[in-house]
Scaffold this active site. Structure first.
Site, mmCIF file in Angstrom:
data_model
loop_
_atom_site.group_PDB
_atom_site.id
_atom_site.type_symbol
_atom_site.label_atom_id
_atom_site.label_comp_id
_atom_site.label_asym_id
_atom_site.label_seq_id
_atom_site.Cartn_x
_atom_site.Cartn_y
_atom_site.Cartn_z
ATOM 1 N N ASP A 257 10.716 36.278 -33.322
ATOM 2 C CA ASP A 257 10.236 35.999 -34.402
ATOM 3 C C ASP A 257 9.068 36.824 -34.968
ATOM 4 O OD1 ASP A 257 8.134 35.733 -32.857
ATOM 5 O OD2 ASP A 257 7.967 33.524 -33.237
ATOM 6 N N ASN B 299 4.457 22.097 -29.496
ATOM 7 C CA ASN B 299 4.914 20.654 -30.940
ATOM 8 C C ASN B 299 6.440 20.516 -30.410
ATOM 9 O OD1 ASN B 299 6.013 23.302 -32.200
ATOM 10 N ND2 ASN B 299 4.984 22.621 -34.543
ATOM 11 N N HIS C 214 8.159 23.588 -30.085
ATOM 12 C CA HIS C 214 9.308 24.966 -30.999
ATOM 13 C C HIS C 214 9.145 25.971 -30.054
ATOM 14 C CE1 HIS C 214 4.843 26.770 -32.688
ATOM 15 N NE2 HIS C 214 5.321 28.351 -31.652
ATOM 16 N N GLU D 216 11.038 25.456 -35.444
ATOM 17 C CA GLU D 216 9.754 23.997 -35.818
ATOM 18 C C GLU D 216 10.834 22.659 -35.500
ATOM 19 O OE1 GLU D 216 7.405 24.631 -35.669
ATOM 20 O OE2 GLU D 216 6.395 25.850 -37.008
HETATM 21 C C1 GLP Z 1 3.568 31.113 -31.435
HETATM 22 C C2 GLP Z 1 4.987 31.787 -31.348
HETATM 23 C C3 GLP Z 1 5.835 31.680 -29.678
HETATM 24 C C4 GLP Z 1 5.021 31.489 -28.953
HETATM 25 C C5 GLP Z 1 4.732 30.153 -29.181
HETATM 26 C C6 GLP Z 1 2.970 30.096 -28.061
HETATM 27 O O1 GLP Z 1 3.879 30.019 -32.557
HETATM 28 N N1 GLP Z 1 5.070 32.075 -32.216
HETATM 29 O O2 GLP Z 1 7.118 32.136 -29.622
HETATM 30 O O3 GLP Z 1 5.399 30.987 -27.675
HETATM 31 O O4 GLP Z 1 3.763 29.869 -30.536
HETATM 32 O O5 GLP Z 1 2.277 30.250 -28.116
HETATM 33 P P1 GLP Z 1 0.607 30.643 -26.564
HETATM 34 O O6 GLP Z 1 1.605 31.178 -25.501
HETATM 35 O O7 GLP Z 1 0.191 31.396 -27.588
HETATM 36 O O8 GLP Z 1 0.369 28.942 -26.279
#
Ligand code: GLP
Length: 259
Positions: A79, A148, A150, A155
């Site tokens: 992404d 959430n 995702h 989302e």
């Molecule tokens: C972000 C990214 C995701 C990631 C997620 C969790 O929004 N787009 O690809 O897996 O959040 O992030 P974290 O590991 O900082 O909790």
């Protein structure tokens, strides 16, 4: 220490590797990734951003420094925020670059990333879709889990047949991403993401989950009927899934289901 375990969930097989601390989490995730590279050194690998994968990248840097892994794999972006200039520290391509691709000397032609400021976003989406088709798809998708549910930036509400596209980020995701960049005003409101259908086509999936804040959503991911309300629940239908998780993230998982 990480310990390997697993149990068949119908209809897919999900293997869970619990890891008690950050170092063993990183080592276990890297071992899993490296096993795939051993079979296919020039694999197409989707790699995530976030805090969760940092020990994984640290372990891979160590492996590379020790000559234990190569750098022939191709990074495909999971992404990317829209609207950021090349080199902006917030660009996910920059983040994965700093953590892994630069230290491993992965050349530019092995980095397939979204042009955050594409003047024709639809053409940019098509470019990635075409690249996937012409390069045989994803060998390994390493993904994190949003609070959430995702995956990438798919989302809640993202159908399981969604493909690469631009999405509008939810308030919850903007709030969580604000922690990376020092405030919600620093988080773009739109992003490119691979879709759930693209990720479903991956030959292997490695889900990385750490922290108590992910315990409830990990339980829902694995135990609720697969449903776009929890995008990561598509994994229940997936083959070749390995989850690396710490005890805090596994706190709401019934051991009888997986161990
Ligand atoms: C972000 C990214 C995701 C990631 C997620 C969790 O929004 N787009 O690809 O897996 O959040 O992030 P974290 O590991 O900082 O909790």
């Amino acid at each position: 220490m990480a310990r390997e375990t697993g149990k068949t969930m119908t209809p897919s097989t999900i293997r869970i590797i619990p890891a008690t601390d950050a170092a063993s989490f990183g080592t276990a995730a890297a071992a899993c990734f490296n096993a795939i590279l051993r079979n296919k050194p020039d694999a197409v690998a989707v790699l995530p951003t976030g805090i969760t994968p940092l020990p994984f990248y640290a372990a891979l840097r160590d492996n590379f420094a020790a000559g234990q892994i190569g750098n022939q794999f191709t990074y495909l972006a999971l992404d990317e925020y829209c609207g950021l200039p090349d080199g902006d520290e917030r660009r996910f391509a920059s983040w994965v670059g700093r953590e892994l691709l630069d230290p491993l000397h992965i050349p530019a032609w092995q980095r397939v990333t979204f042009n955050s400021r594409a003047s024709d976003p639809a053409a940019e989406v098509n470019r990635i879709e075409t690249w996937l088709i012409t390069h045989g798809g994803i060998d390994v998708a390493v993904i994190g889990l949003g609070g959430n549910g995702h995956v990438g930036f798919n989302e809640p509400g993202s159908a399981f047949d969604t493909r690469t596209r631009i999405v509008t980020l939810t308030a919850a995701t903007i709030a969580s991403n604000a922690e990376y960049w020092g405030g919600t005003s620093r988080v773009p409101t739109q992003a490119f993401t691979l879709g759930i259908a693209n990720l479903r086509a991956a030959r292997h999936t490695i889900l990385l989950v750490r922290g108590a804040a992910k315990a409830a959503i990990l339980r829902r991911t694995l135990t609720e009927p697969p449903n776009p309300a929890v995008p990561a629940s598509y994994l229940q239908h997936q083959n070749n899934v390995t989850i690396i998780a710490d005890p805090a993230a596994l706190a709401e998982i019934d051991p009888a289901l997986f161990f």
